[in-house]
Design a protein around this motif. Structure first.
Motif, PDB file in Angstrom:
ATOM      1  N   PHE A 130      -0.646  -6.052   1.702  1.00  0.00           N
ATOM      2  CA  PHE A 130       0.518  -4.789   1.792  1.00  0.00           C
ATOM      3  C   PHE A 130       0.720  -4.521   3.225  1.00  0.00           C
ATOM      4  O   PHE A 130       1.800  -4.206   3.795  1.00  0.00           O
ATOM      5  CB  PHE A 130       0.007  -3.703   0.716  1.00  0.00           C
TER       6      PHE A 130
ATOM      7  N   GLU B  67       6.996  -5.139  -4.482  1.00  0.00           N
ATOM      8  CA  GLU B  67       6.386  -4.654  -3.201  1.00  0.00           C
ATOM      9  C   GLU B  67       7.548  -4.720  -2.186  1.00  0.00           C
ATOM     10  O   GLU B  67       7.351  -3.980  -1.365  1.00  0.00           O
ATOM     11  CB  GLU B  67       5.258  -5.579  -2.856  1.00  0.00           C
TER      12      GLU B  67
ATOM     13  N   TYR C  61       2.821   3.477  -4.651  1.00  0.00           N
ATOM     14  CA  TYR C  61       3.120   2.181  -5.247  1.00  0.00           C
ATOM     15  C   TYR C  61       2.409   1.923  -6.553  1.00  0.00           C
ATOM     16  O   TYR C  61       1.129   2.211  -6.432  1.00  0.00           O
ATOM     17  CB  TYR C  61       2.845   1.163  -4.209  1.00  0.00           C
TER      18      TYR C  61
ATOM     19  N   TYR D  71      -1.253   3.357  -2.523  1.00  0.00           N
ATOM     20  CA  TYR D  71      -1.239   2.028  -3.188  1.00  0.00           C
ATOM     21  C   TYR D  71      -2.111   1.585  -3.902  1.00  0.00           C
ATOM     22  O   TYR D  71      -3.319   1.462  -3.670  1.00  0.00           O
ATOM     23  CB  TYR D  71      -1.512   1.073  -1.605  1.00  0.00           C
ATOM     24  N   LYS D  72      -1.431   1.656  -5.171  1.00  0.00           N
ATOM     25  CA  LYS D  72      -2.246   1.167  -6.454  1.00  0.00           C
ATOM     26  C   LYS D  72      -3.456   2.380  -6.810  1.00  0.00           C
ATOM     27  O   LYS D  72      -4.612   1.792  -7.266  1.00  0.00           O
ATOM     28  CB  LYS D  72      -2.998  -0.143  -6.430  1.00  0.00           C
TER      29      LYS D  72
ATOM     30  N   THR E  60      -6.167  -4.056   2.218  1.00  0.00           N
ATOM     31  CA  THR E  60      -4.760  -4.411   2.391  1.00  0.00           C
ATOM     32  C   THR E  60      -4.390  -5.005   3.825  1.00  0.00           C
ATOM     33  O   THR E  60      -3.250  -5.406   3.861  1.00  0.00           O
ATOM     34  CB  THR E  60      -4.083  -2.829   2.214  1.00  0.00           C
TER      35      THR E  60
END
Length: 236
Positions: A40, A174, A168, A118-119, A36
């Motif tokens: 992100f 995002e 997320y 995150y995912k 990331t």
């Protein structure tokens, strides 16, 4: 005179017992760089800085087998640690050691800890399933003489997944997700700043009339507290 001396001694004792922490950073970002850094987490870091939140990201530190002492010090000097859990976070020994130290600071210095999923599914982190289960199994094979540390990593992951944070998911916007995180962190820092003000300032017999007079305006519904700075002077 004796009564005054007793009061002074009591005040001195109370003062010596109150030792506030000195924070160098508002936020420390813990993340897996290969997942990331240029996406992100990089965007989150920029958004925090634009909001005026002093945020540390380890762009300039040299990575090695063991976590650097300088990074441990940064964690200790940060008011909030934000952990970005991504698919390969647990595969990094460095990230796992960061996580242990973050929770140590949470216990010893009341540092705030907020996870971002995150995912990834928080349940995979809580129970070490999926990529997290595979990563911990590899650590156990890699460090057969230090399985206790791997167990500590597991406990830290479970504890992190049980904290209040942000999740997320695919197909979310995002930029909206990041904006929500930044606003919430900003409010959290603001509230913590108010809590750092002593209830009974030194030298007064009760609550300061200056602060008492300001309290209604600070809580006024029409005041935008996130973007407005207020200076308070105590004369005496």
């Amino acid at each position: 005179m004796a009564s005054m001396n007793n009061q002074e001694a009591s005040s001195s004792s109370a003062t010596s017992d109150f030792i506030p922490y000195s924070w160098t950073y508002d936020v420390f970002l813990s993340f897996r760089g290969e997942d990331t850094r240029f996406g992100f987490t990089g965007h989150l870091h920029s958004a925090l800085l634009r909001k005026g939140i002093n945020t540390f990201i380890d762009n300039d530190l040299t990575r090695g087998e063991d976590i650097a002492h300088s990074l441990l010090k940064v964690i200790e000097e940060s008011r909030i640690s934000v952990i970005v859990f991504s698919e390969n976070y647990a595969s990094s020994k460095w990230c796992s050691d960061e996580l242990l130290h973050i929770h140590h600071c949470n216990e010893s210095k009341q540092q705030m800890v907020r996870p971002i999923f995150y995912k990834v599914d928080p349940a995979d982190i809580r129970y070490q399933k999926g990529s997290y289960g595979e990563a911990l199994a590899k650590h156990e094979r890699r460090f057969p003489d230090n399985l206790e540390k791997v167990r500590r990593w597991r406990r830290a992951l479970t504890r992190s997944a049980n904290l209040s944070g942000w999740h997320y998911k695919e197909h979310d916007y995002e930029f909206t997700f990041i904006d929500n995180i930044v606003e919430e962190i900003s409010l959290q820092l603001l509230n913590e700043t108010y809590l750092d003000v002593a209830e009974y300032p030194i030298g007064s017999g009760g609550a300061s009339p200056v602060l008492t007079g300001l309290e209604p305006s600070l809580k006024s519904p029409g005041r935008d507290r996130q973007d407005e700075a207020i200076a308070v002077g105590n004369c005496g």
